[in-house]
Motif scaffolding. Structure first.
Motif, PDB file in Angstrom:
ATOM      1  N   PHE A  53       0.836  -1.206   0.000  1.00  0.00           N
ATOM      2  CA  PHE A  53       0.000   0.000   0.000  1.00  0.00           C
ATOM      3  C   PHE A  53       0.866   1.250   0.000  1.00  0.00           C
ATOM      4  CE2 PHE A  53      -2.948  -3.125   1.540  1.00  0.00           C
ATOM      5  CZ  PHE A  53      -4.093  -2.797   0.830  1.00  0.00           C
ATOM      6  N   ALA A 102      -9.547   3.177   1.115  1.00  0.00           N
ATOM      7  CA  ALA A 102      -9.206   1.932   1.819  1.00  0.00           C
ATOM      8  C   ALA A 102     -10.386   1.541   2.703  1.00  0.00           C
ATOM      9  CB  ALA A 102      -7.963   2.144   2.661  1.00  0.00           C
ATOM     10  N   ASN A 157      -4.936   4.830   1.965  1.00  0.00           N
ATOM     11  CA  ASN A 157      -3.951   3.865   1.463  1.00  0.00           C
ATOM     12  C   ASN A 157      -4.487   3.254   0.178  1.00  0.00           C
ATOM     13  OD1 ASN A 157      -2.167   4.147   3.612  1.00  0.00           O
ATOM     14  ND2 ASN A 157      -3.413   2.752   4.868  1.00  0.00           N
ATOM     15  N   THR A 158      -3.704   3.269  -0.846  1.00  0.00           N
ATOM     16  CA  THR A 158      -4.129   2.613  -2.078  1.00  0.00           C
ATOM     17  C   THR A 158      -3.153   1.496  -2.402  1.00  0.00           C
ATOM     18  OG1 THR A 158      -2.973   4.358  -3.250  1.00  0.00           O
ATOM     19  CG2 THR A 158      -5.360   4.526  -3.152  1.00  0.00           C
ATOM     20  N   ALA A 159      -3.763   0.408  -2.924  1.00  0.00           N
ATOM     21  CA  ALA A 159      -2.947  -0.762  -3.223  1.00  0.00           C
ATOM     22  C   ALA A 159      -2.035  -0.489  -4.396  1.00  0.00           C
ATOM     23  CB  ALA A 159      -3.843  -1.953  -3.533  1.00  0.00           C
TER      24      ALA A 159
END
Lengths: 371, 253
Positions: A53, A102, A157-159
């Protein structure tokens, strides 16, 4: 009549006593059930895959008052913030929604003023889908300065990249193979030792004359003696002897399996049809030839079936042996449980379930073919 | 020539199976032993190749004392004595071929035979033995895939591998349909005509009449009759088998 009544009275006493000493408490069993939920849920959601992340900040410009600055373009996909109105007068209230953030995360909504100062506007949480909705005041302090609007922003949070196996999945995969190989090695070693011994413990082969009878009883007693020790006791003994790890685990399993296979093997040898032995003895063949030609063909399917069955059993036992330090998946599982890492423990539990099921299926299939 | 002298057998549990049995069998005879179940027929046959050790008495074969033979000598003696069993005693899971070849174990190289390696000569001999009993086409079937009559023929082929001078047949047709009895006994008769001495226990009077060159009868382990088959009539048969015995006829072919 009186004898039956006495037996029944005796049984009642025994069962009442056992009920008391085992401290059975059905009320607690029901009332305390919620406590089990946490651990069961953790076991059911094993730690399998993870993604990396990256924390990014998502912003949307919000002119206060209306017309003081250009309004935001409408975005309809990806992580985004969407206010219920495109602009507002001072002190107005509006709703801010966030999408594709998220999931199940804490969210802090901030005002980012044109002069780069920051002020918290609201706190909330995203739902399973990464959505939130929160009420925001259009504070006077956030008004546009010289045609530059304040912005609403959140961190999320981004993957980054695809799914990959979690560390615990990798560890579990390694440990489960250690366990399978422990079981394989101990079963094989036990077979090599138990197969010849089993002939000595078979009455129809050995029990002839005083010497034969002595060998028979000694071998039988040896099997019974080591059978009476639990694998756990064996593992503890070898653990103290050699230090804890997979090797003492394998030794403990081997010893227990020798006793068990030895007994099963010797019974298979005892159950053979003795007609062919008689027939081959009558042809003038020697004792070894007779055994190879008349006994071996009769026992091979039983032996193979018992060996595979014990491999299957040993996978299960070595899991338990791991709990007392015998290495393999059982050791990993006990470590995770002791460390309250129940999701990781769940990964191990699932791996054990799958392997035990597969071994059971495999051994049943192989044994079906051996007739 | 086989000479049995004062043979007695008492089992460890006290059962007295044979009491003072003496008789002689000349080379080339087809001797039939009759008597009720439990009269000692099987014990008698097994004493001859010492599958059972007699308690007293001696057995001489061509003036060799079988009862005094050492284990090594005994194996040599046994090679010359084929045996056919009521329950066939084949290894059911093994192929017919392996079963027949195992009749040759007394002659085979001990180490090679343990590895299952057989000389071509023995394999040819096995096929020939199976041809003689008419089931060469079943050589590579599992023994338990064959019918009872076929299994007994495998049993005879196995005995033939020993190139025996004597065949002991312990009720060879008692587990078979009566109609198959003649087909099995005819093989034994054929071998007998080729010079192999046969000692065979039987139950049916008409089979005794048809095949025996001589008969001995046992009752409770004691020899109660010795003579030609013709001397055994209904009355004698009743005497041997007891008053209640009803003779069952094996269907004639």
């Amino acid at each position: 009549m009186t004898r039956n009544a006495l037996i029944i009275a005796g049984l009642v006493v025994v069962y009442l006593a056992s009920y008391r000493v085992t401290q059975i408490d059905f009320v607690k069993l029901i009332s305390e059930a919620p406590k089990a939920q946490t651990i069961v849920r953790a076991f059911l959601t094993p730690d399998l895959f993870v993604r990396d992340f990256e924390t990014t900040t998502i912003r949307v410009p919000f002119p206060i008052p209306c017309g003081s600055a250009p309004e935001a373009d409408i975005v309809s996909s990806g992580p985004r913030l969407v206010p219920s109105v495109k602009c507002a007068a001072e002190k107005d209230k509006f709703t801010l929604e966030g999408f594709s953030l998220a999931p199940n995360a804490d969210i802090v909504v901030r005002w980012h003023f044109p002069d780069d100062r920051v002020l918290t506007a609201a706190r909330t949480q995203t739902d399973d889908k990464g959505h939130f909705s929160v009420a925001v005041d259009a504070k006077p302090i956030a008004k546009s300065i010289n045609g530059v609007p304040s912005q609403l922003e959140v961190d999320t949070n981004t993957a980054v990249g695809g799914w990959k196996a979690s560390q615990s999945l990798k560890d579990v995969m390694q440990e489960i193979f250690v366990t399978i190989f422990m079981a394989l090695l101990s079963t094989s070693a036990a077979t090599i030792i138990a197969a010849p011994l089993s002939f000595l413990a078979a009455s129809n082969i050995t029990k002839r004359g005083v010497f034969g009878a002595a060998v028979y009883y000694v071998t039988r007693s040896f099997f019974n003696l080591i059978r009476s020790y639990d694998p756990l006791v064996m593992a503890t003994v070898f653990g103290f002897w050699l230090g804890f790890g997979t090797f003492p685990g394998v030794l403990a399993l081997t010893v227990v399996t020798i006793a068990s296979l030895g007994k099963l093997f010797s019974e298979a040898v005892e159950n053979i049809d003795t007609g062919p032995i008689e027939a081959l003895t009558a042809t003038g063949s020697n004792r070894l030839q007779t055994v190879i030609y008349s006994v071996i063909p009769q026992i091979v399917p039983d032996f193979v079936s018992y060996i595979i069955y014990h491999w299957d059993i040993n996978v299960r036992i070595s899991t338990i042996i791991g709990f007392v330090g015998g290495g393999g998946i059982g050791f990993y599982l006990s470590q995770r449980i002791n460390g309250f890492e129940y999701n990781k423990a769940g990964t191990a539990i699932w791996a054990i379930v799958i392997v035990v099921w597969a071994m059971d299926f495999l051994s049943a299939e192989v044994r079906k073919r051996l007739t | 020539m086989l000479r049995v002298e004062h043979l007695s057998k008492t089992y460890p549990n006290g059962t007295r199976a044979l009491t003072d049995v003496s008789f002689e069998v000349a080379d080339g005879e087809f001797l039939v032993v009759i008597g009720l179940s439990g009269s000692g027929k099987s014990t008698l046959l097994r004493c001859i190749n010492r599958l059972i050790d007699p308690t007293e008495g001696k057995i001489f074969w061509d003036n060799i004392d079988i009862t005094a033979a050492t284990p090594a000598d005994l194996r040599h003696i046994r090679r010359n004595i084929g045996m056919v069993f009521q329950q066939f005693n084949l290894v059911k899971r093994s192929s017919v071929m392996t079963n027949v070849l195992s009749g040759r174990l007394g002659y085979a190289n001990p180490w090679l035979s343990l590895l299952g390696i057989w000389p071509d000569e023995d394999k040819k001999r096995a096929i020939k033995a199976l041809e003689r009993v008419g089931i060469a086409d079943k050589a590579y079937n599992r023994a338990d895939a064959l019918s009872g009559g076929q299994q007994q023929r495998v049993g005879i082929a196995r005995a033939l591998m020993q190139e025996p001078k004597l065949i002991l047949a312990d009720e060879p047709v008692a587990s078979l349909d009566p109609v198959l009895s003649h087909s099995i006994l005819q093989y034994l008769e054929q071998l007998n005509k080729e010079g192999i001495t046969v000692i065979c226990s039987l139950h049916f009077l008409d089979l005794v009449h048809r095949y025996a060159t001589r008969v001995i009868a046992l009752k409770d382990g004691i020899k109660v009759f010795e003579g030609s088959a013709r001397e055994i009539d209904r009355a004698k048969f009743k005497e041997i088998y007891g008053e209640e015995a009803q003779e069952v006829r094996a269907t004639a072919l």
